[in-house]
Design an enzyme around this catalytic site. Sequence first.
Site, short mmCIF file in Angstrom:
data_model
loop_
_atom_site.label_atom_id
_atom_site.label_comp_id
_atom_site.label_asym_id
_atom_site.label_seq_id
_atom_site.Cartn_x
_atom_site.Cartn_y
_atom_site.Cartn_z
N HIS A 644 -4.08 -4.65 3.76
CA HIS A 644 -4.33 -3.23 3.47
C HIS A 644 -4.87 -3.00 2.06
O HIS A 644 -5.33 -1.91 1.74
CB HIS A 644 -3.08 -2.38 3.76
CG HIS A 644 -2.04 -2.35 2.69
ND1 HIS A 644 -0.87 -3.06 2.75
CD2 HIS A 644 -1.98 -1.65 1.53
CE1 HIS A 644 -0.15 -2.82 1.68
NE2 HIS A 644 -0.80 -1.95 0.92
N ASP A 696 -0.52 -7.43 8.50
CA ASP A 696 -0.98 -7.06 7.15
C ASP A 696 -1.00 -8.30 6.26
O ASP A 696 -0.13 -8.50 5.40
CB ASP A 696 -0.03 -5.98 6.59
CG ASP A 696 -0.59 -5.32 5.34
OD1 ASP A 696 -1.78 -5.58 5.02
OD2 ASP A 696 0.13 -4.55 4.71
N GLY A 788 1.65 -0.53 -5.62
CA GLY A 788 1.15 -1.48 -6.62
C GLY A 788 1.77 -2.86 -6.44
O GLY A 788 1.28 -3.84 -6.99
N SER A 790 2.14 -4.03 -3.38
CA SER A 790 1.56 -4.50 -2.13
C SER A 790 0.80 -5.81 -2.30
O SER A 790 0.11 -6.01 -3.30
CB SER A 790 0.56 -3.46 -1.60
OG SER A 790 1.28 -2.43 -1.02
N GLY A 791 0.94 -6.67 -1.32
CA GLY A 791 0.24 -7.96 -1.38
C GLY A 791 1.05 -9.00 -2.11
O GLY A 791 0.79 -10.19 -2.00
C1 4AZ Z 1 2.53 0.79 -1.48
O1 4AZ Z 1 2.09 1.91 -1.40
C2 4AZ Z 1 3.95 0.55 -1.09
N1 4AZ Z 1 8.83 0.76 -0.52
C3 4AZ Z 1 4.45 -0.72 -1.12
C4 4AZ Z 1 5.76 -0.94 -0.76
C5 4AZ Z 1 6.54 0.10 -0.36
C6 4AZ Z 1 6.05 1.38 -0.33
C7 4AZ Z 1 4.75 1.60 -0.71
C8 4AZ Z 1 7.97 -0.17 0.01
O2 4AZ Z 1 1.85 -0.16 -1.92
#
Ligand code: 4AZ
Length: 840
Positions: A644, A696, A788, A790-791
């Site tokens: 994503h 993902d 932030g 993520s990944g």
């Molecule tokens: C995001 O938006 C995100 N609480 C990553 C992890 C989580 C929520 C949002 C988990 O990258």
Amino acid sequence: MHSARYDYGQNGKHERINFLSNNEKVPPKQKKGIVVGVIVALLVLAAVAGVLIWLFVFKANSGTTLSSRRSPRTIVFSGHMKLADVPFDQKLEDISSKEFTDLASNLEDVIGECIKKDSFLAKYYNTSVVTAFSHGVIGFYWSKFDVPGSDLEMVPEFSEERMLDALETAVQGSRSIMSPRSLKISEVTAALTDPRMARNPRSVECFYVLEAEEGKIKTFASPGYPTGYTSKSRCQWQIRASEKNSILVDFPIFYIEDYCPDDFVYIYDSLSSDEYQAITQKCGQRPPSNPLAVASSGNFMLINFIIDSDVQRPGFEAQYTAIPLSNVTTCGGILMETEGVFTSPLYPRFYPPAVDCKWTIKVAPGSKVRVKFTMFRMKEPRVDIHVCHKDYVEVMGTKYCGEMTSLALTSNNNVLEVNFHSDKSYTDKGFSAEYSAYDPADPCPGKFACASGICIAKERKCDGWNDCGDMSDEIKCKCDKEQFPCDNGLCKPRMWVCDHVNDCGDGSDEKRCSCEENEWRCGNGVCLPQDVVCDNKQDCIDGSDEASCKSSPGICSEFSFICNNNECVNKVNAECDRVNDCSDNSDEAGCDCGTRPYKLNRIVGGQNAELGEWPWQVSLHFMTNGHVCGASIISDKWLLSASHCFVTNDPANHVASNWQTYSGMQAQYKQDGVQHRAVKTIISHPNYDHMTFDYDIALLELSDPLQFTNTIQPICLPSASHVFPAGTSCWVTGWGAQREGGQVSMMLQKASVKIINDTVCDMVTEGQVTSRMLCSGFLAGGVDACQGDSGGPLVCFEESGKWFQVGIVSWGEGCARRNKPGVYTRITKLRDWVQKETGI
Ligand code: 4AZ
């Protein structure tokens, strides 16, 4: 017929050999006798040979009779002696001076004569060497004994008591006598010492005397630094300062092999290697955030550098200086502010040996004092942390030592005394503590007051989690209807009942589960006959019936580890566990991953990651936006991240050249040790669904390979059959926001989160999780990944000593909300895809 007669002359001894002609041959009866004789002789010969072989080969090896073959042992005692009547002369500090040589050989003779009075010690005595003199006059010495292989059973007889008894013949009656060579000796110490540290300053290489001076920082380094030391290195540095000084030594670089019995640095608060005055023994590699920095209690220090392994490491670089002794000995005081910080002497340097400090915290009458130790490390070898008989911090009659991660205390009135004690041997980093005054009528305004004195958010009381650290937030709770009342009085969310995790602590949440006694309860609550367990067939949807089975060789199931040669290993988490399970050893191949080279500090409470703590973490920057997503290193050319981050409404996100990767990073603004690589290819999973976040996962191929360093290392990827049970504590890391809607962080953050049971995960996400996802976090909220992150990786430490990546930060409803844990991509389910795309 032929015969021959030999005569050896008239005077010689006559020997006659008769060759018998056929006619003269012996009769059959006699012939039989000869055959028997020959056989007997052969048997005797064989027996003798057998006995000899037994004696020389087997018996010698078994080490009982021919034990001269056993290796001899060297025993060394180190210590010091006080020479009562010798006036101190500065020249005694100079090992090349006549004064030193004369007094040293005199004292060596005295020691030798004392030892020779003990017939046992005398038998093995080799030599004594005086290595230094200091004010007092104190003479530092070691004595060496050689025990031949035949006498190894005598080794335990070499006790410190025996050596002291022998030496104290020089300290008779009034505890001081005129020695045979008119040296009056009072006070003797003796400690068994590793013989590798017995160095003779007058005859060995790699022996140095250094002078520490106030206001001057000087340096020294291990031999061969920074290229690397050589095996069998033995070095010693005697550091001295003027009488009113103490010595500080810092090791900005410290990198030696991480196996202390072979390779180590041993530091003493003495000029002999006397265990009773050891400051510390260290090996391994230390990051800049946790340097080794020590202090002496007096004006000398001894540093030994011993290397036996063949592994070459850079070694160390050290800085030394002198400071006034009063800086070391004066500590403690009266603290009258409403809040403040106090630390052990010289913190964050190791505190010096032999110091006592007392802090009296005095706040306004009617108030009380709260003390929270943000760092506490007073670890010492062979110390029972329940007794703390050596170094300790004492508060309200209780002694604390060892390593504490959540020590918080409150006073009974407006005065609190904190006592610090360090004895003569072994020191550590010490402590840093925050104190504050509080109103006992309202100790935590707007918050819940734990018995330990710390304050936690009110919502955390009675939520099933031990937020206080002492359980005080979870007792005397009235369970609401969404909670399960444990037999021990705790309340836990009903969702945790019968989830195979003992949440109550007394097992009551797992006891009255709906299945019959002879049934197995699957992770999703379904009951199946007990014999489904470990039958190599997946009967439960979540596979819990096969997840923790012992080996059943040859049978392949979904839970088997599949070797490269297609053999199946039915053992939980067989890969990289240091045991060869596959006949081709493929389960232990490719295991150069999941380790962090640095020895790290453990800082209590803080969530900033330390340098090198998560060496697989990568920061992904997009165009001019700076940090956007996280990733993890899985090889020198490949990173793992979330789809994503790349598959969005903006096609620019999928263009490799729009991304930059930063490995080895801790602070976003710091480039030291960071390796910057462009992205060559982005491979998003073809099944990635941007509506559901299913699949993902994405792979990034780097333009150039990474060079692995202390702060850049790959993470281990689990095999498809790897099990991470619910309840396991793992770590998520990233530069994501520290609260929902917040900005990305400058410092890499870490958070400890628990793997959540799939049924619970399904419930709390209202069925939005697929089998390619898993939940991790806390249902109580408060700890989570966020925007932030993520990944980035979710990693768990396995008993085998390696870190494995279990998940990729994917999504969640907000951040750290109650009953809304983080959702992660489940790597085990996508492991084969990673292998197919990268070969890893
Ligand atoms: C995001 O938006 C995100 N609480 C990553 C992890 C989580 C929520 C949002 C988990 O990258």
